[in-house]
Design an enzyme around this catalytic site. Structure first.
Site, short mmCIF file in Angstrom:
data_model
loop_
_atom_site.label_atom_id
_atom_site.label_comp_id
_atom_site.label_asym_id
_atom_site.label_seq_id
_atom_site.Cartn_x
_atom_site.Cartn_y
_atom_site.Cartn_z
N VAL A 19 11.80 -4.36 2.94
CA VAL A 19 11.38 -3.29 3.85
C VAL A 19 12.85 -2.81 4.80
CG1 VAL A 19 10.00 -2.91 6.17
CG2 VAL A 19 8.85 -3.92 4.04
N ARG A 166 5.42 0.88 -0.87
CA ARG A 166 5.33 0.11 -2.13
C ARG A 166 6.38 -0.43 -2.83
NH1 ARG A 166 1.51 4.22 -4.82
NH2 ARG A 166 3.40 5.25 -4.12
N GLU A 167 6.49 -1.69 -2.92
CA GLU A 167 7.63 -2.14 -3.93
C GLU A 167 7.47 -1.60 -5.32
OE1 GLU A 167 8.27 -6.58 -4.12
OE2 GLU A 167 7.87 -6.68 -2.12
N LYS A 216 -2.18 -1.42 10.01
CA LYS A 216 -1.58 -2.05 8.86
C LYS A 216 -2.61 -3.02 8.27
CE LYS A 216 1.40 -3.21 6.02
NZ LYS A 216 1.43 -2.46 4.92
N LEU A 262 -8.62 1.07 -8.38
CA LEU A 262 -9.98 0.66 -9.05
C LEU A 262 -9.49 0.39 -10.47
CD1 LEU A 262 -12.60 3.37 -7.91
CD2 LEU A 262 -12.29 1.05 -7.43
N CYS A 272 2.50 -9.15 0.29
CA CYS A 272 1.45 -8.24 1.39
C CYS A 272 0.09 -8.59 1.23
CB CYS A 272 1.99 -6.79 1.34
SG CYS A 272 3.46 -6.18 1.63
N LYS A 332 3.91 -7.53 -9.98
CA LYS A 332 3.64 -6.13 -10.37
C LYS A 332 4.56 -5.60 -10.94
CE LYS A 332 4.32 -3.17 -6.49
NZ LYS A 332 3.90 -2.11 -5.77
#
Ligand code: NAD
Length: 442
Positions: A19, A166-167, A216, A262, A272, A332
């Site tokens: 971040v 988002r990473e 957040k 979804l 996170c 991810k």
């Protein structure tokens, strides 16, 4: 000390991680003068040499460009960061880690330390901007701490500015945000935050400090809920013969629901969602509200990670002495981050059952080696699949979508594939000869 009357703001960002470094580089990109500080000397040394300590798309280009333009600097101490090159920081952003404690609460000790240090090094009005993800009322604590260590009684404000990047797409997310949330308690703080974010497109949501802090945790918990919801639906699909992808498409086209988050799979991980969900549940309990929904979201996610192990067992029976190949280890795709990656729990369970594990990740392999012991790290996907009783898709990296399936199958001992991210087409995989299992698809 040079005085700054321009729209440009002198900023110090404390914590040069996913971040802090991205925020610092992007704030420099839009014209501000930024100094990124980190307590890890190795990180600062790398950054000064132009080497990125993390894998993040486009970050290196933005960092190098702004270092060259003289807008981005690095320092090893808050003192240096707040007074770098004779420029006084008007705003100090806190972007240090807030890891989970055993009881689920957030460990805010790094935030406290930074607050003390900032207080000791202020020489004029300073806006302290809390960017790390923290429970509501953390800014009250920062306020109290700064007051205590601000021996000269200099004026200051504390603002909350949670980060939603988002990473994997962090630079883009910072520069083109859906919204920027800013929690302030004075006009002076609001004006300065407006100057900071003026060059960045995207709606500015100005709220009270507490509301901003809550936005957040509520956002991340809501997104986690969506993921667990569709994973629960996937389990129903599996038991009834429906297809979760069709169900998700049919649901997602409803604008009130929306298609994102979804996607059924083996659950969420990363630095996170799991910890923010836990921290929000903990905070709710502390203030006397039993937010049971959050606990269920977590339980569904834990169960979902074990879906993969269950499917392997359904095919291989006993796992003792069998070899399982895992394609993908990062939590991810497009990141090297291994923190709270589902692969860690899956590997632990497989090893507990006596399985031999082979793993491969195109980017996070080196980070994975630091936190996973006792598995074979393969040099590529085909090496990973070598002599495996079962091949599993854990992280949906693009390169896995383009694998030569025949070559992969030839490398494996048995043509058994468990796809934890629904990356492949079931009909095609079966046509190729795989015994193929995926999440919630018949
Ligand atoms: P990180 O671990 O990558 O970075 C934190 C950095 O702070 C590290 O480099 C560490 O060395 C440094 N640090 C710790 N204590 C320090 C101190 N006293 N002085 C100076 N530096 C210090 O963590 P991150 O992923 O960047 O997350 C930071 C915060 O932002 C967390 O609260 C996280 O929940 C939140 N957040 C993370 C993401 C994400 O995708 N990673 C997104 C939004 C919000």
């Amino acid at each position: 000390m040079k005085k700054n009357n321009s729209a440009k703001v002198n900023i110090c960002v404390v914590g040069a991680g996913y971040v802090g470094l991205v925020s610092g580089a992007c704030l420099a990109e839009v014209g501000h003068r930024v100094v990124c500080v980190d307590s890890d000397p190795a990180k600062i040394k790398m950054l000064k040499k132009g080497v990125m300590p993390i894998y993040e798309d486009d970050l290196e280009r933005v960092v190098k460009k702004n270092v060259k333009a003289g807008r981005l600097h690095f320092a090893g101490s808050i003192k240096d960061g707040m007074h770098h090159g004779g420029h006084r920081a008007e705003a100090v952003f806190i972007a240090v880690g807030t890891p989970p404690r055993e009881d689920g609460s957030a460990d805010l000790s790094a935030i406290e330390k930074v607050s003390e240090e900032v207080a000791r090094n202020m020489t004029d009005y300073t806006l302290i901007v809390e960017k790390s993800t923290v429970p509501v009322a953390t800014c009250d604590w920062i306020n109290k701490t700064v007051k205590r260590h601000n021996k000269r009684h200099l004026p200051f404000d504390v603002a909350s500015n949670p980060e939603f990047l988002r990473e994997g797409t962090a630079v883009w997310d910072f520069l083109e945000p859906d919204r920027v949330v800013v929690g302030v308690s004075t006009k002076q703080a609001e004006d300065l935050m407006r100057r900071v974010y003026m060059p960045i497109k995207g709606p500015l949501v100005i709220t009270s400090v507490k509301s901003a802090e809550l936005i957040k945790h509520a956002s991340n918990s809501f997104l986690s809920t969506k993921i667990s919801f569709i994973n629960a639906v996937a389990n129903i699909c599996e038991k009834t013969g429906a297809n979760v992808e069709d169900v998700a498409r049919g649901m997602g086209l409803d604008k009130r629901i929306g298609a994102s988050f979804l996607k059924a799979g083996i659950g969420f991980g990363g630095f996170c969602f799991p910890k923010d969900l836990e921290a929000f549940y903990w905070l709710s309990s502390q203030v006397g509200y039993d937010f049971a929904l959050l606990k269920t979201v977590k339980d569904i996610n834990e169960g979902q990670k074990m879906w993969l192990v269950k499917k392997i067992e359904e095919e291989l029976w006993n796992l003792e002495g069998k070899t399982v190949a895992l394609l993908g280890l990062a939590f991810k795709p497009e990141t090297d981050d291994m923190r709270f990656a589902p692969s860690l729990d899956i590997i632990r369970e497989l090893r507990k059952r006596g399985a031999k594990v082979r793993g491969y990740d195109p980017v996070s392999q080196e980070n994975a080696k630091k936190c996973i012991k006792g598995i074979y790290f393969a040099k590529d996907s085909y090496d990973c699949a070598k002599d495996a009783d079962c091949v599993c898709l854990v992280t949906e990296w693009k390169e896995f979508a383009a694998l030569d399936q025949k070559k992969l199958m030839a490398a494996a001992k048995h043509p058994i594939m468990v796809d934890g991210r629904n990356l492949y087409d079931p009909a095609k995989m079966r046509e190729l000869g795989w015994t193929y299992k995926s999440v919630g698809r018949p």
